[in-house]
Structures are given as C-alpha cells and as structure tokens.
Design a protein around this motif. Sequence first.
Motif, PDB file in Angstrom:
ATOM      1  N   ARG A 111      42.001  51.145  44.108  1.00  0.00           N
ATOM      2  CA  ARG A 111      40.713  50.779  43.528  1.00  0.00           C
ATOM      3  C   ARG A 111      40.761  50.817  42.010  1.00  0.00           C
ATOM      4  O   ARG A 111      40.231  49.939  41.322  1.00  0.00           O
ATOM      5  CB  ARG A 111      39.634  51.713  44.056  1.00  0.00           C
ATOM      6  CG  ARG A 111      38.210  51.234  43.775  1.00  0.00           C
ATOM      7  CD  ARG A 111      37.184  52.195  44.334  1.00  0.00           C
ATOM      8  NE  ARG A 111      37.302  52.311  45.788  1.00  0.00           N
ATOM      9  CZ  ARG A 111      37.731  53.400  46.425  1.00  0.00           C
ATOM     10  NH1 ARG A 111      38.097  54.459  45.735  1.00  0.00           N
ATOM     11  NH2 ARG A 111      37.806  53.430  47.720  1.00  0.00           N
ATOM     12  N   ARG A 112      41.423  51.874  41.473  1.00  0.00           N
ATOM     13  CA  ARG A 112      41.542  51.972  40.018  1.00  0.00           C
ATOM     14  C   ARG A 112      42.354  50.810  39.455  1.00  0.00           C
ATOM     15  O   ARG A 112      42.011  50.229  38.410  1.00  0.00           O
ATOM     16  CB  ARG A 112      42.188  53.305  39.622  1.00  0.00           C
ATOM     17  CG  ARG A 112      41.259  54.504  39.749  1.00  0.00           C
ATOM     18  CD  ARG A 112      41.839  55.703  39.016  1.00  0.00           C
ATOM     19  NE  ARG A 112      43.088  56.147  39.607  1.00  0.00           N
ATOM     20  CZ  ARG A 112      43.175  57.044  40.590  1.00  0.00           C
ATOM     21  NH1 ARG A 112      42.062  57.601  41.077  1.00  0.00           N
ATOM     22  NH2 ARG A 112      44.342  57.400  41.072  1.00  0.00           N
ATOM     23  N   GLU A 113      43.439  50.474  40.143  1.00  0.00           N
ATOM     24  CA  GLU A 113      44.245  49.341  39.681  1.00  0.00           C
ATOM     25  C   GLU A 113      43.457  48.040  39.726  1.00  0.00           C
ATOM     26  O   GLU A 113      43.543  47.216  38.816  1.00  0.00           O
ATOM     27  CB  GLU A 113      45.513  49.229  40.535  1.00  0.00           C
ATOM     28  CG  GLU A 113      46.498  50.364  40.313  1.00  0.00           C
ATOM     29  CD  GLU A 113      47.697  50.237  41.229  1.00  0.00           C
ATOM     30  OE1 GLU A 113      47.684  49.325  42.078  1.00  0.00           O
ATOM     31  OE2 GLU A 113      48.642  51.059  41.095  1.00  0.00           O
ATOM     32  N   ASN A 121      38.031  37.385  25.280  1.00  0.00           N
ATOM     33  CA  ASN A 121      38.876  36.943  24.169  1.00  0.00           C
ATOM     34  C   ASN A 121      39.033  35.427  24.150  1.00  0.00           C
ATOM     35  O   ASN A 121      39.014  34.797  23.075  1.00  0.00           O
ATOM     36  CB  ASN A 121      40.251  37.610  24.265  1.00  0.00           C
ATOM     37  CG  ASN A 121      40.174  39.112  24.055  1.00  0.00           C
ATOM     38  OD1 ASN A 121      39.264  39.604  23.374  1.00  0.00           O
ATOM     39  ND2 ASN A 121      41.110  39.850  24.631  1.00  0.00           N
ATOM     40  N   ASN A 122      39.170  34.864  25.315  1.00  0.00           N
ATOM     41  CA  ASN A 122      39.297  33.403  25.379  1.00  0.00           C
ATOM     42  C   ASN A 122      38.022  32.718  24.887  1.00  0.00           C
ATOM     43  O   ASN A 122      38.070  31.722  24.166  1.00  0.00           O
ATOM     44  CB  ASN A 122      39.601  32.975  26.818  1.00  0.00           C
ATOM     45  CG  ASN A 122      40.994  33.377  27.242  1.00  0.00           C
ATOM     46  OD1 ASN A 122      41.887  33.500  26.401  1.00  0.00           O
ATOM     47  ND2 ASN A 122      41.191  33.582  28.538  1.00  0.00           N
ATOM     48  N   ARG A 123      36.867  33.291  25.292  1.00  0.00           N
ATOM     49  CA  ARG A 123      35.612  32.716  24.817  1.00  0.00           C
ATOM     50  C   ARG A 123      35.482  32.837  23.298  1.00  0.00           C
ATOM     51  O   ARG A 123      35.019  31.906  22.627  1.00  0.00           O
ATOM     52  CB  ARG A 123      34.441  33.417  25.501  1.00  0.00           C
ATOM     53  CG  ARG A 123      34.305  33.088  26.988  1.00  0.00           C
ATOM     54  CD  ARG A 123      33.208  33.905  27.621  1.00  0.00           C
ATOM     55  NE  ARG A 123      33.120  33.631  29.061  1.00  0.00           N
ATOM     56  CZ  ARG A 123      32.314  34.294  29.887  1.00  0.00           C
ATOM     57  NH1 ARG A 123      31.546  35.271  29.417  1.00  0.00           N
ATOM     58  NH2 ARG A 123      32.296  33.991  31.170  1.00  0.00           N
ATOM     59  N   ASN A 171      40.758  44.029  32.650  1.00  0.00           N
ATOM     60  CA  ASN A 171      41.667  43.194  31.851  1.00  0.00           C
ATOM     61  C   ASN A 171      41.300  41.725  31.945  1.00  0.00           C
ATOM     62  O   ASN A 171      41.340  40.987  30.949  1.00  0.00           O
ATOM     63  CB  ASN A 171      43.107  43.414  32.308  1.00  0.00           C
ATOM     64  CG  ASN A 171      43.610  44.805  31.982  1.00  0.00           C
ATOM     65  OD1 ASN A 171      43.124  45.431  31.030  1.00  0.00           O
ATOM     66  ND2 ASN A 171      44.555  45.310  32.753  1.00  0.00           N
ATOM     67  N   ALA A 172      40.939  41.325  33.149  1.00  0.00           N
ATOM     68  CA  ALA A 172      40.559  39.918  33.316  1.00  0.00           C
ATOM     69  C   ALA A 172      39.282  39.599  32.534  1.00  0.00           C
ATOM     70  O   ALA A 172      39.171  38.545  31.889  1.00  0.00           O
ATOM     71  CB  ALA A 172      40.361  39.608  34.802  1.00  0.00           C
ATOM     72  N   ALA A 173      38.300  40.551  32.578  1.00  0.00           N
ATOM     73  CA  ALA A 173      37.071  40.322  31.823  1.00  0.00           C
ATOM     74  C   ALA A 173      37.333  40.296  30.321  1.00  0.00           C
ATOM     75  O   ALA A 173      36.798  39.455  29.594  1.00  0.00           O
ATOM     76  CB  ALA A 173      36.054  41.414  32.162  1.00  0.00           C
TER      77      ALA A 173
END
Length: 441
Positions: A339-341, A355-357, A348-350
Amino acid sequence: MDPAWVRFLEAVILFCIMLLAIGGNVLVIAVIYRRPELRKTETHIFMINLSITDICVALLCMPFSIITAVTQYWIFSHVLCQLNGFLNVFFLLTSILTLTAISINKYLGVVQSTKPNFFTRKTTFVALLWVWLQAFFTALTPFLGWNSYEYIPGRTQCSVKVPGDDNAAELTNCLFIIICGFVIPLVIMKFSYFKIFRTVKINSQRVRSHSFSDVERSAFLNERRITVTLLIILATFLVCWTPFSILTVYATVVGKELPYYFSIGAYWLGFFNSAMNPLIYALRTREFRRGYRQIFGILMACFFQKVDSRGDDSENVPRGRRSLRIEAQMSVRQRAQTRRESDHTSENAAQLKQNNRANVRERKDFVSTRKENVTGTRELSKENLSQGKHNEDTKVKMDLIKDSKLQKNGKILLCGDAEGSMNFSESKAEIPLSDNSGSSR
C-alpha cells in the motif's frame, strides 16, 4: 470385464494422452502467435486450425473414453451419447479436411507456383469456413432421420449405428460419411502430394545442375522441408486413424464388431494422433524448437521464482499456531508495504503530472511572450518605416520650396539689373546737356 488394474491403467494412459494433446497443441498455438512471420503464412494458419481441433478432441471427447474405460459401459444419458457421437465424427472430419486444405495449398504453391497465389488471407479463412461447415453438416446427417448415434459395447465412445441386415438408410448413411469424410479427401491428398514431390524432385535436380543464389537455394530448401513435414503429419494421421477406419468399414459392411482390444487400440491411436503433431513440429522445424525453448524458459523462470520466494519466506518460520500468526503478520506487513509503495507511486505520478502541467504552462507563457515581442517589433518597424517616409516627404517638400524661392529671387535680381542699367543710361545722357548749357552760358 477386465480386471480393475487393467481398467485403471487404460484410464491413466488415456489421461496422459489427453494432457499431452492439450499441452502440446497449446504450445503450437503460442509459438505461432508469438512469431509474426509464422502468423502471416497460410500454412501456419491451417496448423492453428488443426491444433484447435486436437484440443477440442482432448477436452470434449477423451474424458468420456476415460470414464467408459473404467466402467466398461456407458453411464451417461442418451442425449450425451448423441452429442459424443456427433463430436467424434465432427472433429475427425475437421482434421481430415484441414489436412486436405493444406495439401491443396501446397499443391498450388509448389506445382503451380508461376500462377497467381490463390490462397490469400481471405481465401484461407474461407477455406477454413468450408472445412468446419462440411464437417458439421456431414456429422449432422444421422440426426436428420438417416441414422443415429449409439453406444456399441466394446468401444469407449458412441459412434454411428452399425447398419442392420435390411436397413438401407443406415447403410447408405455410413457409406456417405465414409466416402465424403475419408475416401474423397484421401484421393485429393494422394494426388496433391504425388504432384508436389514430383515437382520437388525436378526442382532439386535443377538446383544441383545450375548455380542459384544462396537466398533462392535456402528458400527452396525451406519449402521442401515444410512439404516433407506436412507429408509426415499426413502419414502419421493415416497410421493413427487407419485402424479406426478399418473398424468402421468392417462393421458397416459385415455388420459385426472386431475384437475388444482392437477397438480399444483403434481409439487410442486416434486420440494419440492429437498429441503427435506438436512432437513432429519440434523434430522437423527449427522455429518451433526455438519457440518451445523460449516458452519453457519463461514458465520455468516463473515457477522457480515462486518456489524460491516461498522458500525464503518459510526458512525462519516455526510450525504450529505461532507460524500461522507470523504468516498473518507477514502478510499484513506485505500488504502495508504494497500500500505504501502504491501510495508513493501515486504521489510520484501526481507530482510528475503537476510538473508536466507547470512545464506546459511555462511553455505557453514563453510562447505568448515571444509572440508579443514579435508583434511589438513588427509594429515598431512599421512606425520607423512610416516615420522615414514622412521625413523623406518633408525633405522633398523643403527642397521644392527652396528651389521655388531661388527661382523667384533670380527673377527679382534680373529685373533690378535691367532697371539700374536703364537709369544709368538716362543719367549719363543728361550730364552733357548740363555741361553744354553751362558752357553756353
């Protein structure tokens, strides 16, 4: 009735044949599916159809034989007997007609290679549709009042009813199935392979006597190897199903059954043919050997990885209730770690999305600023051009004004000079008159 150990041995042998047929033909389909160069050829499409037929035989026909070999009689209902007899004839005819289509395909590709290719991808699927439809309607004829399926003592499957003494309908139905399902396909395959090997022999002599490139020579050798492999498959099919054909023809013509063990052996050989084709592919084709090794390597790697992980988890785990408690705690910890991973991965994805935005926003701002600069530069250049034109127009006007003033001044000077000269002449003329008058005086 045979002793129990004999019946049990028969069931075990049939079960092993069933497992080999299922596993081997699944491997064949997997190898062809994993290799695009095999998946695109018409011959391998027919091989997939043959493997699907063998898998259906193993899954839908062999279990009835295994149970009947143990019980020595049919324990299922009459409806299942009709279904079992229909499936036996249906899949047998599908295999024979698929081999017939393969022989026609190789005949057109080898003997009539100069003509346009008839077996495209579309016509190949049309041929497969013809194979299944002909097998279906031929196996369906006993249900149309022509004959019926029944269990014959001494066999392990239900089959077409043996014709009686004066029953012409049953006799004609059996002869129809034998002629349409065995005789005509065998005649077509015999003619096709006779022409194929005659052409291959001529081409072999031509290759030996003439010098061809390595590519042409390898292509010819590959085609010859595939043709020989298909002939071996056909020969194996005939060897495995010839006893069953003899059993059927003898029962149809004579009206009696052959001995029990001959009937059992005929069915066993017919079922064993479903497991033979993958072995033939492995012995004759390098691509299938390589594909088998790759798939076995993947399966063994997954299997040993699971075994190793289980061994690592169970090395320091005691037995009894404590071991169950520790295993439960370890599972809870593993779930929490997972769950932590997953949460970390989602964070990280968010963050990556954010960052991409931001990068996209910065790029848009940069592009808009650049557009504004370009627009300002264009407007400034336009103003400079207009100012320059205005200055030039003003200079031209000033020059014109100066020229006009100079012209006017020139005219005034010219007029003044003329009047001065006239006055001077008049004054000059008046002076002597005064002198003369003075002297006269």
